[in-house]
Enzyme design. Structure first.
Site, PDB file in Angstrom:
ATOM      1  N   ASP A   1      42.326  42.220  50.468  1.00  0.00           N
ATOM      2  CA  ASP A   1      43.406  43.084  50.962  1.00  0.00           C
ATOM      3  C   ASP A   1      43.066  44.548  50.679  1.00  0.00           C
ATOM      4  O   ASP A   1      42.115  44.843  49.943  1.00  0.00           O
ATOM      5  CB  ASP A   1      44.760  42.680  50.339  1.00  0.00           C
ATOM      6  CG  ASP A   1      44.828  42.939  48.837  1.00  0.00           C
ATOM      7  OD1 ASP A   1      44.614  44.096  48.416  1.00  0.00           O
ATOM      8  OD2 ASP A   1      45.102  41.989  48.060  1.00  0.00           O
TER       9      ASP A   1
ATOM     10  N   HIS B   1      34.170  40.834  47.481  1.00  0.00           N
ATOM     11  CA  HIS B   1      34.282  39.695  48.402  1.00  0.00           C
ATOM     12  C   HIS B   1      34.626  40.137  49.821  1.00  0.00           C
ATOM     13  O   HIS B   1      35.082  39.322  50.627  1.00  0.00           O
ATOM     14  CB  HIS B   1      35.312  38.683  47.877  1.00  0.00           C
ATOM     15  CG  HIS B   1      34.834  37.940  46.655  1.00  0.00           C
ATOM     16  ND1 HIS B   1      35.686  37.212  45.839  1.00  0.00           N
ATOM     17  CD2 HIS B   1      33.599  37.798  46.109  1.00  0.00           C
ATOM     18  CE1 HIS B   1      34.976  36.680  44.843  1.00  0.00           C
ATOM     19  NE2 HIS B   1      33.720  37.024  44.981  1.00  0.00           N
TER      20      HIS B   1
HETATM   21  C1  BJW Z   1      49.152  36.627  38.172  1.00  0.00           C
HETATM   22  C2  BJW Z   1      50.316  36.804  38.853  1.00  0.00           C
HETATM   23  C3  BJW Z   1      51.013  37.968  38.567  1.00  0.00           C
HETATM   24  C4  BJW Z   1      49.560  34.964  39.506  1.00  0.00           C
HETATM   25  N1  BJW Z   1      50.537  38.826  37.680  1.00  0.00           N
HETATM   26  N2  BJW Z   1      48.692  37.497  37.271  1.00  0.00           N
HETATM   27  C5  BJW Z   1      27.772  29.569  38.422  1.00  0.00           C
HETATM   28  C6  BJW Z   1      28.312  28.371  38.037  1.00  0.00           C
HETATM   29  C7  BJW Z   1      28.905  27.529  38.970  1.00  0.00           C
HETATM   30  C8  BJW Z   1      28.974  27.864  40.312  1.00  0.00           C
HETATM   31  C9  BJW Z   1      28.446  29.049  40.711  1.00  0.00           C
HETATM   32  C10 BJW Z   1      27.846  29.886  39.768  1.00  0.00           C
HETATM   33  N3  BJW Z   1      27.420  30.998  40.421  1.00  0.00           N
HETATM   34  C11 BJW Z   1      27.737  30.876  41.730  1.00  0.00           C
HETATM   35  C12 BJW Z   1      28.368  29.702  41.942  1.00  0.00           C
HETATM   36  C13 BJW Z   1      28.896  29.211  43.270  1.00  0.00           C
HETATM   37  C14 BJW Z   1      30.195  29.799  43.736  1.00  0.00           C
HETATM   38  C15 BJW Z   1      31.278  29.508  42.697  1.00  0.00           C
HETATM   39  O1  BJW Z   1      31.690  30.336  41.933  1.00  0.00           O
HETATM   40  N4  BJW Z   1      31.805  28.295  42.704  1.00  0.00           N
HETATM   41  C16 BJW Z   1      32.881  27.960  41.770  1.00  0.00           C
HETATM   42  C17 BJW Z   1      34.003  27.312  42.551  1.00  0.00           C
HETATM   43  C18 BJW Z   1      32.331  27.146  40.639  1.00  0.00           C
HETATM   44  N5  BJW Z   1      30.124  31.226  43.966  1.00  0.00           N
HETATM   45  C19 BJW Z   1      29.652  31.733  45.113  1.00  0.00           C
HETATM   46  O2  BJW Z   1      29.233  31.005  46.001  1.00  0.00           O
HETATM   47  C20 BJW Z   1      29.627  33.234  45.271  1.00  0.00           C
HETATM   48  N6  BJW Z   1      28.323  33.664  45.653  1.00  0.00           N
HETATM   49  C21 BJW Z   1      27.295  33.624  44.806  1.00  0.00           C
HETATM   50  O3  BJW Z   1      27.409  33.228  43.664  1.00  0.00           O
HETATM   51  O4  BJW Z   1      26.103  34.101  45.322  1.00  0.00           O
HETATM   52  C22 BJW Z   1      24.918  33.961  44.538  1.00  0.00           C
HETATM   53  C23 BJW Z   1      24.772  34.908  43.378  1.00  0.00           C
HETATM   54  C24 BJW Z   1      24.040  34.531  42.297  1.00  0.00           C
HETATM   55  C25 BJW Z   1      23.893  35.383  41.223  1.00  0.00           C
HETATM   56  C26 BJW Z   1      24.471  36.624  41.241  1.00  0.00           C
HETATM   57  C27 BJW Z   1      25.169  36.998  42.316  1.00  0.00           C
HETATM   58  C28 BJW Z   1      25.349  36.141  43.375  1.00  0.00           C
HETATM   59  C29 BJW Z   1      30.584  33.688  46.374  1.00  0.00           C
HETATM   60  C30 BJW Z   1      32.009  33.476  46.024  1.00  0.00           C
HETATM   61  C31 BJW Z   1      32.906  33.824  47.217  1.00  0.00           C
HETATM   62  C32 BJW Z   1      34.387  33.628  46.927  1.00  0.00           C
HETATM   63  N7  BJW Z   1      35.108  33.722  48.120  1.00  0.00           N
HETATM   64  C33 BJW Z   1      36.577  33.595  48.076  1.00  0.00           C
HETATM   65  C34 BJW Z   1      37.104  33.475  49.528  1.00  0.00           C
HETATM   66  C35 BJW Z   1      36.638  34.593  50.439  1.00  0.00           C
HETATM   67  C36 BJW Z   1      37.568  35.753  50.531  1.00  0.00           C
HETATM   68  C37 BJW Z   1      38.977  35.349  50.972  1.00  0.00           C
HETATM   69  O5  BJW Z   1      39.139  34.535  51.896  1.00  0.00           O
HETATM   70  O6  BJW Z   1      39.938  35.917  50.425  1.00  0.00           O
HETATM   71  O7  BJW Z   1      37.130  34.665  47.342  1.00  0.00           O
HETATM   72  S1  BJW Z   1      37.130  32.145  47.163  1.00  0.00           S
HETATM   73  C38 BJW Z   1      38.565  32.912  46.497  1.00  0.00           C
HETATM   74  O8  BJW Z   1      38.440  32.874  45.055  1.00  0.00           O
HETATM   75  C39 BJW Z   1      38.494  34.382  46.921  1.00  0.00           C
HETATM   76  C40 BJW Z   1      38.852  35.065  45.631  1.00  0.00           C
HETATM   77  O9  BJW Z   1      38.377  36.405  45.639  1.00  0.00           O
HETATM   78  C41 BJW Z   1      38.219  34.200  44.585  1.00  0.00           C
HETATM   79  C42 BJW Z   1      38.778  34.384  43.207  1.00  0.00           C
HETATM   80  O10 BJW Z   1      40.110  33.978  43.141  1.00  0.00           O
HETATM   81  P1  BJW Z   1      41.128  34.719  42.166  1.00  0.00           P
HETATM   82  O11 BJW Z   1      41.297  36.114  42.597  1.00  0.00           O
HETATM   83  O12 BJW Z   1      40.735  34.502  40.761  1.00  0.00           O
HETATM   84  O13 BJW Z   1      42.495  33.971  42.512  1.00  0.00           O
HETATM   85  P2  BJW Z   1      43.134  32.648  41.817  1.00  0.00           P
HETATM   86  O14 BJW Z   1      44.198  32.170  42.708  1.00  0.00           O
HETATM   87  O15 BJW Z   1      42.081  31.692  41.448  1.00  0.00           O
HETATM   88  O16 BJW Z   1      43.764  33.199  40.451  1.00  0.00           O
HETATM   89  C43 BJW Z   1      44.880  34.060  40.466  1.00  0.00           C
HETATM   90  C44 BJW Z   1      45.283  34.335  39.004  1.00  0.00           C
HETATM   91  O17 BJW Z   1      46.349  35.271  39.010  1.00  0.00           O
HETATM   92  C45 BJW Z   1      45.778  33.082  38.259  1.00  0.00           C
HETATM   93  O18 BJW Z   1      45.158  33.008  36.976  1.00  0.00           O
HETATM   94  C46 BJW Z   1      47.291  33.325  38.095  1.00  0.00           C
HETATM   95  O19 BJW Z   1      47.808  32.819  36.868  1.00  0.00           O
HETATM   96  C47 BJW Z   1      47.352  34.825  38.108  1.00  0.00           C
HETATM   97  N8  BJW Z   1      48.616  35.357  38.600  1.00  0.00           N
HETATM   98  N9  BJW Z   1      50.511  35.662  39.682  1.00  0.00           N
HETATM   99  C48 BJW Z   1      49.362  38.516  37.043  1.00  0.00           C
HETATM  100  N10 BJW Z   1      52.208  38.197  39.195  1.00  0.00           N
END
Ligand code: BJW
Length: 250
Positions: A107, A122
């Protein structure tokens, strides 16, 4: 307050560089959904069907629908930067050292709040790119697989400018450099499930020797990695924390 006043004084006097990581939780109170909360986006959509390159190849209509809906939602006049976004913009403007804001959010609420030293690791919902000619451009309308590229006129190659699973997040070199030299790392509103962002706290701690702070609704997956933490809503915690850093009243 997660940081002791004497520690804040040291960081201020050193003009310590700050790196802030934000996630979906910071935009929740602006009316946007998080991903992994019970009412979150992944409760309605299967990640593997909308957020991977393979998903886009297999079913571009569904992926376009997913992002078209969210792009339209961002244009809802009710969706505005909240007190947490505004506080971070104030911190950047008034802190004596550098402040880099790295958001996982696609956003535009940090930008609208006034943050300038901002990385959308992202991607951005209101940008698209063409896989045929590499055009990157602002986009506020719906996108379909029939939409023609405004530059090369080919259809079928336009995609949301977002980072899907398996793709490299943006501006990683700049982020790692900042993490390696920051004095304070603050993680806000992220569940700590997605890498590489989830690993930033360790890099800031080990390479930057930074103080690390988590501000979230509840302890994240990496909560024990942080030196300091506070739990509650971002619109409550973040303005208070920024006021304490700046020694102003929130
Ligand atoms: C509040 C609140 C309030 C609520 N006040 N708080 C190492 C180990 C294992 C796996 C991997 C690894 N390295 C890479 C991977 C693979 C993979 C990965 O991480 N997989 C996991 C599932 C294990 N990662 C990737 O593929 C990434 N690429 C990559 O690693 O490339 C290679 C590389 C290697 C080395 C260095 C660099 C790169 C790419 C990841 C792409 C993520 N894409 C998404 C979707 C696309 C965009 C979109 O459509 O919006 O991005 S997934 C989704 O999750 C989105 C978000 O940005 C992302 C994170 O989510 P976020 O923001 O944490 O949201 P939530 O919902 O999970 O949490 C919200 C929090 O807020 C909660 O805790 C609530 O409690 C809190 N909250 N209300 C304060 N009012």
């Amino acid at each position: 307050m997660p940081l002791r006043p004497d520690l804040i004084d040291i960081l201020r006097n050193e003009a310590a560089p700050i790196v802030i990581l934000t996630g979906a939780g910071i935009s929740k109170e602006s009316g946007l959904h998080t991903f992994r909360d019970p009412d979150g986006i992944w409760a309605k959509y299967d990640i593997s069907e909308v957020a991977t390159p393979d998903a886009f190849i297999a079913n571009p209509d569904l992926v376009h629908h997913f992002y078209n809906d969210r792009r339209a939602g961002l244009l809802d006049p009710a969706v505005q930067p909240n007190a947490a976004h505004l506080a971070l913009a104030k911190l950047e403007a008034e802190w004596p050292g550098d402040v880099l804001l790295v958001t996982q959010n696609i956003d535009d609420l940090h930008g609208r709040a006034g943050s300038q030293n901002l990385i959308h690791m992202h991607g951005e919902l209101q940008k698209i790119r063409c896989t045929h000619c590499d055009l990157l451009t602002d986009w506020r309308d719906d996108l379909t697989k029939e939409t023609r590229c405004p530059s090369c006129s080919k259809s079928g190659g336009l995609r949301p400018h977002v980072v899907w699973f398996g793709e490299m997040p943006l501006e990683m070199e700049r982020i790692y450099a900042a993490l390696g030299s920051c004095g304070l790392f603050i993680s806000i509103g992220t569940s700590g499930n997605v890498y590489p962002a989830a690993g930033f706290v360790q890099i800031a701690h080990e390479e930057g020797a930074a103080e690390t702070v988590e501000l979230n609704l509840e302890p994240s997956s990496g909560a024990t990695l942080f030196d300091h933490s506070a739990y509650g809503a971002a619109t409550d915690l973040v303005p208070k924390f920024v006021a304490a850093l700046l020694k102003t009243s929130d």
